[in-house]
Scaffold this motif. Structure first.
Motif, PDB file in Angstrom:
ATOM      1  N   GLN A 137      40.270  99.698  32.972  1.00 19.25           N
ATOM      2  CA  GLN A 137      40.790 101.039  31.395  1.00 19.25           C
ATOM      3  C   GLN A 137      40.763 100.079  29.857  1.00 19.25           C
ATOM      4  O   GLN A 137      40.158 101.119  29.517  1.00 19.25           O
ATOM      5  N   ARG A 138      41.056  99.224  29.234  1.00 13.95           N
ATOM      6  CA  ARG A 138      41.381  98.548  28.814  1.00 13.95           C
ATOM      7  C   ARG A 138      39.525  98.583  28.369  1.00 13.95           C
ATOM      8  O   ARG A 138      39.028  98.818  27.011  1.00 13.95           O
ATOM      9  N   ILE A 139      38.198  97.642  29.140  1.00 18.36           N
ATOM     10  CA  ILE A 139      37.023  97.652  28.860  1.00 18.36           C
ATOM     11  C   ILE A 139      36.320  99.005  28.898  1.00 18.36           C
ATOM     12  O   ILE A 139      35.497  98.493  27.690  1.00 18.36           O
ATOM     13  N   GLY A 140      36.966  99.704  29.846  1.00 22.24           N
ATOM     14  CA  GLY A 140      36.300 100.906  28.822  1.00 22.24           C
ATOM     15  C   GLY A 140      36.813 101.436  27.668  1.00 22.24           C
ATOM     16  O   GLY A 140      35.689 102.117  27.036  1.00 22.24           O
ATOM     17  N   LYS A 141      37.996 101.592  27.122  1.00 26.50           N
ATOM     18  CA  LYS A 141      38.305 101.799  25.905  1.00 26.50           C
ATOM     19  C   LYS A 141      37.177 100.787  24.657  1.00 26.50           C
ATOM     20  O   LYS A 141      37.067 101.149  23.836  1.00 26.50           O
ATOM     21  N   ILE A 142      37.494  99.859  25.556  1.00 30.77           N
ATOM     22  CA  ILE A 142      36.373  98.645  24.214  1.00 30.77           C
ATOM     23  C   ILE A 142      34.692  98.677  24.404  1.00 30.77           C
ATOM     24  O   ILE A 142      34.516  99.181  23.088  1.00 30.77           O
ATOM     25  N   ALA A 143      34.194  99.537  24.979  1.00 32.95           N
ATOM     26  CA  ALA A 143      33.126  99.906  25.552  1.00 32.95           C
ATOM     27  C   ALA A 143      32.676 101.227  24.502  1.00 32.95           C
ATOM     28  O   ALA A 143      32.774 101.494  23.226  1.00 32.95           O
ATOM     29  N   HIS A 144      33.598 101.997  24.810  1.00 33.14           N
ATOM     30  CA  HIS A 144      33.685 103.323  23.956  1.00 33.14           C
ATOM     31  C   HIS A 144      33.613 102.844  22.331  1.00 33.14           C
ATOM     32  O   HIS A 144      33.489 103.520  21.836  1.00 33.14           O
ATOM     33  N   ALA A 145      34.877 102.130  22.537  1.00 34.96           N
ATOM     34  CA  ALA A 145      34.710 101.931  20.479  1.00 34.96           C
ATOM     35  C   ALA A 145      33.214 101.654  19.644  1.00 34.96           C
ATOM     36  O   ALA A 145      33.449 101.251  19.304  1.00 34.96           O
ATOM     37  N   ASN A 146      32.829 100.866  20.578  1.00 35.14           N
ATOM     38  CA  ASN A 146      31.396  99.683  20.155  1.00 35.14           C
ATOM     39  C   ASN A 146      30.185 100.718  20.254  1.00 35.14           C
ATOM     40  O   ASN A 146      29.066  99.802  20.596  1.00 35.14           O
ATOM     41  N   GLY A 147      30.792 102.432  21.037  1.00 36.54           N
ATOM     42  CA  GLY A 147      29.524 103.329  21.663  1.00 36.54           C
ATOM     43  C   GLY A 147      28.491 102.905  22.191  1.00 36.54           C
ATOM     44  O   GLY A 147      26.759 103.810  22.385  1.00 36.54           O
ATOM     45  N   LEU A 148      29.058 102.086  23.951  1.00 31.62           N
ATOM     46  CA  LEU A 148      28.585 101.885  24.902  1.00 31.62           C
ATOM     47  C   LEU A 148      29.641 102.933  25.487  1.00 31.62           C
ATOM     48  O   LEU A 148      30.134 103.368  25.684  1.00 31.62           O
ATOM     49  N   THR A 149      28.775 102.565  27.073  1.00 35.14           N
ATOM     50  CA  THR A 149      29.434 103.938  27.704  1.00 35.14           C
ATOM     51  C   THR A 149      29.589 103.309  29.165  1.00 35.14           C
ATOM     52  O   THR A 149      28.876 102.654  29.974  1.00 35.14           O
ATOM     53  N   PRO A 150      30.882 102.980  29.242  1.00 37.08           N
ATOM     54  CA  PRO A 150      30.983 102.377  30.368  1.00 37.08           C
ATOM     55  C   PRO A 150      31.897 103.182  32.004  1.00 37.08           C
ATOM     56  O   PRO A 150      31.218 104.034  31.826  1.00 37.08           O
ATOM     57  N   LEU A 151      30.570 102.983  33.069  1.00 39.00           N
ATOM     58  CA  LEU A 151      30.348 103.418  34.388  1.00 39.00           C
ATOM     59  C   LEU A 151      31.481 103.208  34.873  1.00 39.00           C
ATOM     60  O   LEU A 151      32.574 102.397  34.922  1.00 39.00           O
ATOM     61  N   PRO A 152      31.718 104.159  35.903  1.00 40.24           N
ATOM     62  CA  PRO A 152      32.752 104.263  36.790  1.00 40.24           C
ATOM     63  C   PRO A 152      32.918 103.294  37.861  1.00 40.24           C
ATOM     64  O   PRO A 152      32.761 102.800  38.269  1.00 40.24           O
ATOM     65  N   SER A 153      34.145 102.626  37.726  1.00 42.64           N
ATOM     66  CA  SER A 153      34.047 101.535  38.927  1.00 42.64           C
ATOM     67  C   SER A 153      35.352 101.207  39.408  1.00 42.64           C
ATOM     68  O   SER A 153      35.801 102.065  39.627  1.00 42.64           O
ATOM     69  N   ALA A 154      34.777 101.225  41.658  1.00 44.35           N
ATOM     70  CA  ALA A 154      36.296 100.776  41.986  1.00 44.35           C
ATOM     71  C   ALA A 154      36.255  99.532  42.909  1.00 44.35           C
ATOM     72  O   ALA A 154      36.030  98.790  43.619  1.00 44.35           O
ATOM     73  N   THR A 155      35.350  97.965  41.900  1.00 44.30           N
ATOM     74  CA  THR A 155      36.018  96.804  41.717  1.00 44.30           C
ATOM     75  C   THR A 155      36.709  96.603  40.715  1.00 44.30           C
ATOM     76  O   THR A 155      37.442  96.740  40.024  1.00 44.30           O
ATOM     77  N   ASN A 156      37.090  95.010  40.146  1.00 43.14           N
ATOM     78  CA  ASN A 156      37.230  94.443  39.625  1.00 43.14           C
ATOM     79  C   ASN A 156      36.775  94.184  38.622  1.00 43.14           C
ATOM     80  O   ASN A 156      36.832  93.195  37.862  1.00 43.14           O
ATOM     81  N   PHE A 157      35.739  94.839  38.437  1.00 45.85           N
ATOM     82  CA  PHE A 157      34.963  94.412  37.047  1.00 45.85           C
ATOM     83  C   PHE A 157      34.353  96.259  36.537  1.00 45.85           C
ATOM     84  O   PHE A 157      34.177  97.366  37.151  1.00 45.85           O
ATOM     85  N   VAL A 158      33.789  95.935  34.877  1.00 45.51           N
ATOM     86  CA  VAL A 158      33.111  97.679  34.795  1.00 45.51           C
ATOM     87  C   VAL A 158      31.589  97.249  34.193  1.00 45.51           C
ATOM     88  O   VAL A 158      31.800  95.997  33.905  1.00 45.51           O
ATOM     89  N   THR A 159      31.070  97.820  34.317  1.00 46.51           N
ATOM     90  CA  THR A 159      29.461  97.687  34.172  1.00 46.51           C
ATOM     91  C   THR A 159      29.307  98.718  32.908  1.00 46.51           C
ATOM     92  O   THR A 159      29.680  99.798  32.894  1.00 46.51           O
ATOM     93  N   ILE A 160      28.961  98.374  31.741  1.00 41.17           N
ATOM     94  CA  ILE A 160      28.564  99.001  30.308  1.00 41.17           C
ATOM     95  C   ILE A 160      27.286  98.801  30.099  1.00 41.17           C
ATOM     96  O   ILE A 160      26.758  98.222  30.432  1.00 41.17           O
ATOM     97  N   ASP A 161      27.084 100.491  30.082  1.00 40.67           N
ATOM     98  CA  ASP A 161      25.712 101.084  29.841  1.00 40.67           C
ATOM     99  C   ASP A 161      25.526 100.391  28.808  1.00 40.67           C
ATOM    100  O   ASP A 161      26.235 100.964  27.531  1.00 40.67           O
ATOM    101  N   CYS A 162      23.887  99.026  27.565  1.00 39.82           N
ATOM    102  CA  CYS A 162      24.377  99.243  26.676  1.00 39.82           C
ATOM    103  C   CYS A 162      23.326 100.733  25.753  1.00 39.82           C
ATOM    104  O   CYS A 162      22.785 100.645  24.940  1.00 39.82           O
ATOM    105  N   GLY A 163      22.335 101.522  27.010  1.00 44.98           N
ATOM    106  CA  GLY A 163      22.090 102.438  26.071  1.00 44.98           C
ATOM    107  C   GLY A 163      21.296 102.464  25.388  1.00 44.98           C
ATOM    108  O   GLY A 163      20.078 103.498  24.909  1.00 44.98           O
ATOM    109  N   GLN A 164      20.581 100.787  25.728  1.00 47.01           N
ATOM    110  CA  GLN A 164      18.865 100.473  25.619  1.00 47.01           C
ATOM    111  C   GLN A 164      18.601 100.092  26.864  1.00 47.01           C
ATOM    112  O   GLN A 164      18.556  99.997  27.029  1.00 47.01           O
TER     113      GLN A 164
END
Length: 371
Positions: A284-311
């Motif tokens: 959840q924290r990684i997702g908030k950091i991503a959103h705050a920087n204009g990036l998109t966190p992908l749903p995760s069922a693991t111990n990592f979050v893949t972040i879509d940089c959008g480009q």
């Protein structure tokens, strides 16, 4: 004096490893990472009970480990409601994958995986002369239908599928995986990598059926149990499939310390629940950091979050390079279009603080290079 020549197969292979470790990067940079968030290790550590058990076992390290891993195999069998004959212990899933390929894949035999999926499996297939066929992801998920169709087309010996998936963090529901199992072509085995299953929602794993000789499931103590450095993985499968490992495995590959630690970790269900909560909060924290920087966190069922940089992939690589240069170890998918993303492991508050502080400059630097 002349040495013997490498085999033709060995001569054809690159002398490389699938991953560049963080230690290698630290040596190249001349300094350590402030946040180690790239290898999907558990920064929260193993069970204190496991640590205590391993400390005690250290005094017995003059002895080889039990070549049958008897206690751990029987405990895992009880845990999963199967027989000990259905369990094989190995030095992490990576070793078990190599042994499995050695057992079933000869020179030129077809094997199917997804383009961009866990590359160590591909490394083993190449190392034993297999013919690797890849299918693309569907969106950000591995595509069971495409994997089955390709396996039928090329008469594949093995299909590799990770559920949940690395590097995307996506997952399929159990009924989708079961449908895939039900449609496996004759003479083909599904290698179901469930390294992250302890972190996935209920209903992700299909019921274990040890009567099915065409499915083998891989589990690990490296992720939720926080014991990546101990190298403890295990396979669950039909007795005939499991017993075949004894033909080729390193019978003294498991250390006493690792065996003892894994047994204690398995029994500490309270610690596992604690880690599951920590990882959920970190995602959840990684997702908030991503959103705050204009990036998109992908749903995760693991111990990592893949972040879509959008480009583009080049943009994401620039973000990653800036983070690494500034002490934040992260990784990214390496095949398009998934390479538009970076992948951030769940970490402690201090590690995520460091990531949060470094990310804005990394994005700005990438924009300056690629717009």
């Amino acid at each position: 004096m002349r040495k013997p020549e490498l085999t033709a197969l060995a001569q054809s292979l690159p002398a490389s490893v699938p991953f560049v470790g963080p230690e290698t990067q630290e040596r190249q940079m001349g300094h350590g990472f402030a946040a180690r968030l790239g290898a999907n290790e558990s920064a929260f550590g193993p069970s204190p009970n496991a640590i205590a058990a391993m400390e005690k076992a250290a005094s017995e390290v003059w002895m080889y480990g039990d070549p049958e891993s008897y206690d751990l195999r029987h405990a895992l069998a009880l845990h999963h409601g199967v027989s000990a004959d259905n369990i094989m212990i190995g030095e992490g899933i990576d070793t078990l994958l190599g042994l499995l390929v050695r057992l079933y894949v000869g020179q030129g035999d077809a094997v199917v995986t997804s383009a961009g999926a866990y590359p160590t499996f591909n490394y083993h297939v190449a190392g034993f002369g297999g013919d690797l066929h890849m299918v693309p992801y569907q969106g950000d998920h591995e595509d069971p239908d495409a994997l089955i169709a390709k396996a039928a087309e090329v008469s594949a010996k093995l299909i590799y599928l990770a559920n949940p998936d690395n590097p995307m963090g996506s997952w399929h529901q159990a009924d989708i995986i079961q449908s895939m199992i039900d449609r496996l072509p004759e003479g083909c085995m599904l290698v179901l990598d469930e390294a992250y299953i302890d972190l996935a929602p209920d209903g992700t794993a299909p019921a274990i059926d040890t009567g099915a000789a065409n499915v083998i499931r891989m589990r690990t103590f490296s992720k939720a149990h926080g014991m990546a450095g101990a190298r403890v993985g295990y396979a669950i499968g039909h007795p005939d499939v499991i017993s075949a490992f004894n033909k080729v495995r390193n019978h003294f590959g498991m250390s006493r310390i690792a065996q003892t630690g894994a047994l204690a970790a398995l029994q500490d269900t309270a610690w596992l629940s604690h880690i599951q909560s920590e990882i959920k909060a970190a995602r959840q924290r990684i997702g908030k950091i991503a959103h705050a920087n204009g990036l998109t966190p992908l749903p995760s069922a693991t111990n990592f979050v893949t972040i879509d940089c959008g480009q583009s992939g080049d943009f994401a690589r620039a973000v990653l390079a800036h983070l690494v240069a500034n002490g934040i170890f992260v990784r990214m998918p390496f095949v398009a279009p998934q390479d538009r993303c970076i992948r951030v492991s769940c970490g402690t508050s201090a590690q995520l603080d460091a990531f949060e502080a470094a990310l804005p400059a990394a994005i700005t630097d990438a924009h300056e290079k690629f717009g």
